[in-house]
Design a protein around this motif. Sequence first.
Motif, mmCIF file in Angstrom:
data_model
loop_
_atom_site.group_PDB
_atom_site.id
_atom_site.type_symbol
_atom_site.label_atom_id
_atom_site.label_comp_id
_atom_site.label_asym_id
_atom_site.label_seq_id
_atom_site.Cartn_x
_atom_site.Cartn_y
_atom_site.Cartn_z
ATOM 1 N N SER A 1 0.811 -1.219 0.000
ATOM 2 C CA SER A 1 0.000 0.000 0.000
ATOM 3 C C SER A 1 0.840 1.262 0.000
ATOM 4 C CB SER A 1 -0.953 0.011 1.198
ATOM 5 O OG SER A 1 -0.241 0.159 2.418
ATOM 6 N N ILE A 2 2.089 1.178 0.481
ATOM 7 C CA ILE A 2 2.996 2.338 0.456
ATOM 8 C C ILE A 2 4.225 2.047 -0.416
ATOM 9 C CG2 ILE A 2 2.211 3.312 2.652
ATOM 10 C CD1 ILE A 2 4.695 2.033 3.981
ATOM 11 N N ASN A 3 4.124 1.015 -1.238
ATOM 12 C CA ASN A 3 5.220 0.590 -2.117
ATOM 13 C C ASN A 3 6.502 0.308 -1.326
ATOM 14 O OD1 ASN A 3 6.140 -0.173 -4.660
ATOM 15 N ND2 ASN A 3 7.004 1.847 -5.088
ATOM 16 N N LEU A 4 6.353 -0.378 -0.204
ATOM 17 C CA LEU A 4 7.483 -0.843 0.598
ATOM 18 C C LEU A 4 7.803 -2.276 0.188
ATOM 19 C CD1 LEU A 4 9.510 -0.929 2.941
ATOM 20 C CD2 LEU A 4 7.579 -1.290 4.504
ATOM 21 N N ARG A 5 9.013 -2.479 -0.329
ATOM 22 C CA ARG A 5 9.418 -3.781 -0.847
ATOM 23 C C ARG A 5 10.471 -4.415 0.060
ATOM 24 N NH1 ARG A 5 5.155 -4.494 -4.097
ATOM 25 N NH2 ARG A 5 4.768 -2.580 -5.292
ATOM 26 N N LYS A 6 10.299 -5.713 0.296
ATOM 27 C CA LYS A 6 11.243 -6.449 1.135
ATOM 28 C C LYS A 6 12.436 -6.892 0.298
ATOM 29 C CE LYS A 6 11.521 -10.348 4.366
ATOM 30 N NZ LYS A 6 10.780 -11.469 4.997
ATOM 31 N N GLU A 7 13.579 -6.255 0.530
ATOM 32 C CA GLU A 7 14.784 -6.558 -0.239
ATOM 33 C C GLU A 7 16.014 -6.409 0.657
ATOM 34 O OE1 GLU A 7 14.820 -7.711 -3.204
ATOM 35 O OE2 GLU A 7 12.996 -7.035 -4.231
ATOM 36 N N PHE A 8 16.939 -7.332 0.532
ATOM 37 C CA PHE A 8 18.236 -7.202 1.206
ATOM 38 C C PHE A 8 19.179 -6.514 0.225
ATOM 39 C CE2 PHE A 8 22.403 -8.486 2.749
ATOM 40 C CZ PHE A 8 22.261 -8.251 4.116
ATOM 41 N N ILE A 9 19.621 -5.338 0.585
ATOM 42 C CA ILE A 9 20.335 -4.474 -0.354
ATOM 43 C C ILE A 9 21.846 -4.602 -0.202
ATOM 44 C CG2 ILE A 9 20.686 -2.070 -1.050
ATOM 45 C CD1 ILE A 9 17.844 -1.530 0.053
ATOM 46 N N THR A 10 22.523 -4.736 -1.324
ATOM 47 C CA THR A 10 23.983 -4.755 -1.367
ATOM 48 C C THR A 10 24.450 -3.845 -2.500
ATOM 49 O OG1 THR A 10 24.163 -6.574 -2.966
ATOM 50 C CG2 THR A 10 23.941 -7.182 -0.633
ATOM 51 N N ARG A 11 25.744 -3.603 -2.558
ATOM 52 C CA ARG A 11 26.243 -2.792 -3.668
ATOM 53 C C ARG A 11 26.180 -3.574 -4.976
ATOM 54 N NH1 ARG A 11 32.795 -2.235 -2.548
ATOM 55 N NH2 ARG A 11 33.336 -4.426 -2.819
ATOM 56 N N GLU A 12 26.122 -4.894 -4.875
ATOM 57 C CA GLU A 12 26.046 -5.716 -6.079
ATOM 58 C C GLU A 12 24.647 -5.702 -6.704
ATOM 59 O OE1 GLU A 12 29.541 -6.790 -3.845
ATOM 60 O OE2 GLU A 12 27.449 -6.849 -3.189
ATOM 61 N N ASN A 13 23.612 -5.465 -5.885
ATOM 62 C CA ASN A 13 22.256 -5.565 -6.434
ATOM 63 C C ASN A 13 21.470 -4.252 -6.464
ATOM 64 O OD1 ASN A 13 21.258 -5.085 -3.839
ATOM 65 N ND2 ASN A 13 20.408 -7.132 -3.553
ATOM 66 N N ILE A 14 22.029 -3.157 -5.954
ATOM 67 C CA ILE A 14 21.248 -1.932 -5.819
ATOM 68 C C ILE A 14 20.778 -1.393 -7.172
ATOM 69 C CG2 ILE A 14 23.316 -0.462 -5.719
ATOM 70 C CD1 ILE A 14 19.869 0.105 -4.000
ATOM 71 N N ILE A 15 21.608 -1.414 -8.173
ATOM 72 C CA ILE A 15 21.189 -0.908 -9.486
ATOM 73 C C ILE A 15 20.137 -1.827 -10.096
ATOM 74 C CG2 ILE A 15 21.954 -0.255 -11.794
ATOM 75 C CD1 ILE A 15 22.899 1.592 -9.491
ATOM 76 N N TYR A 16 20.316 -3.127 -9.913
ATOM 77 C CA TYR A 16 19.305 -4.083 -10.370
ATOM 78 C C TYR A 16 17.956 -3.798 -9.706
ATOM 79 C CZ TYR A 16 16.482 -8.315 -10.237
ATOM 80 O OH TYR A 16 15.437 -9.194 -10.293
ATOM 81 N N LEU A 17 17.958 -3.536 -8.397
ATOM 82 C CA LEU A 17 16.708 -3.260 -7.675
ATOM 83 C C LEU A 17 16.059 -1.970 -8.169
ATOM 84 C CD1 LEU A 17 17.758 -4.285 -4.058
ATOM 85 C CD2 LEU A 17 16.206 -5.507 -5.586
ATOM 86 N N PHE A 18 16.854 -0.956 -8.432
ATOM 87 C CA PHE A 18 16.300 0.295 -8.971
ATOM 88 C C PHE A 18 15.618 0.031 -10.320
ATOM 89 C CE2 PHE A 18 18.339 4.222 -6.831
ATOM 90 C CZ PHE A 18 18.111 3.678 -5.584
ATOM 91 N N LYS A 19 16.242 -0.784 -11.143
ATOM 92 C CA LYS A 19 15.652 -1.100 -12.442
ATOM 93 C C LYS A 19 14.412 -1.981 -12.274
ATOM 94 C CE LYS A 19 19.967 -0.653 -15.030
ATOM 95 N NZ LYS A 19 21.027 -1.364 -15.794
#
Length: 256
Positions: A99-117
């Motif tokens: 409802s607030i576009n909160l996504r469950k993700e474990f963030i690393t420098r390896e995946n941050i750009i992938y997650l943004f995309k």
Amino acid sequence: MKKELCIGLLIILIVIILFIYRQNNDINIDLSKYEKKIYSQNGEDGITIKLIETIYTNPNNKYYVEFGVESGSECNTRILREKYNWDGLLMDGSNENNSINLRKEFITRENIIYLFKKYKVPKYINLLCIDLDFNDHYILKKILPEYRTDIIICEYNSSHKPQENKVVKYDANYMWDGTNYFGASLLAFQKLLNKYNYSLVYCDKMGVNCFFIHNDIIRMYNLKFKNINNCKLLYNPPYGGGHIQDPKNRTYVSYN
């Protein structure tokens, strides 16, 4: 004679108005006067409100990204969503709420750009806020070459003095252990963000978050902030002494 007198008085009035305008425009903005807690942990909401109302003619309906928000009930972008109708992406390693576009993700420098995309983050972000409690500096370093932001808020490790350039050693899987071994010093963040054309404009009174604005925005509106880019004067120590000392006495690296 009366006409000449009126013209003379009009010229004087214009000169006075221009003088007052210039005086007001030359006054440095002192952000310490605007701290206010609404949904944020400390006084960040008041600073955010002052910044967006200063740099945007219309501060409504813009885009944010914030991660490390837990449930999203206490964070730095809730005020933007609820008061100014902003939209954006929230991410957290343990929480999700569509409802607030909160996504469950474990963030690393390896995946941050992938997650943004993955979540279709636009290349131009109005406000970015980072609070991951450990690898923040490394992840921000990955974002900056790819995305442009007007305002950046990030948690800094205020247990380090303003002249100390310190960053934790990167560990993609590490979870913060509650000690003062986390993140990066204020100077390390300033060095990184100055490199990408951002200026340090404020640190909150609790010694938790620092605020940066893109230099294009500062130049466009001829903005003047008190102690801008003066790490020594803007730094605030951790309130109440901060987190417990790292019992392992782990080492840091420098950012250059």
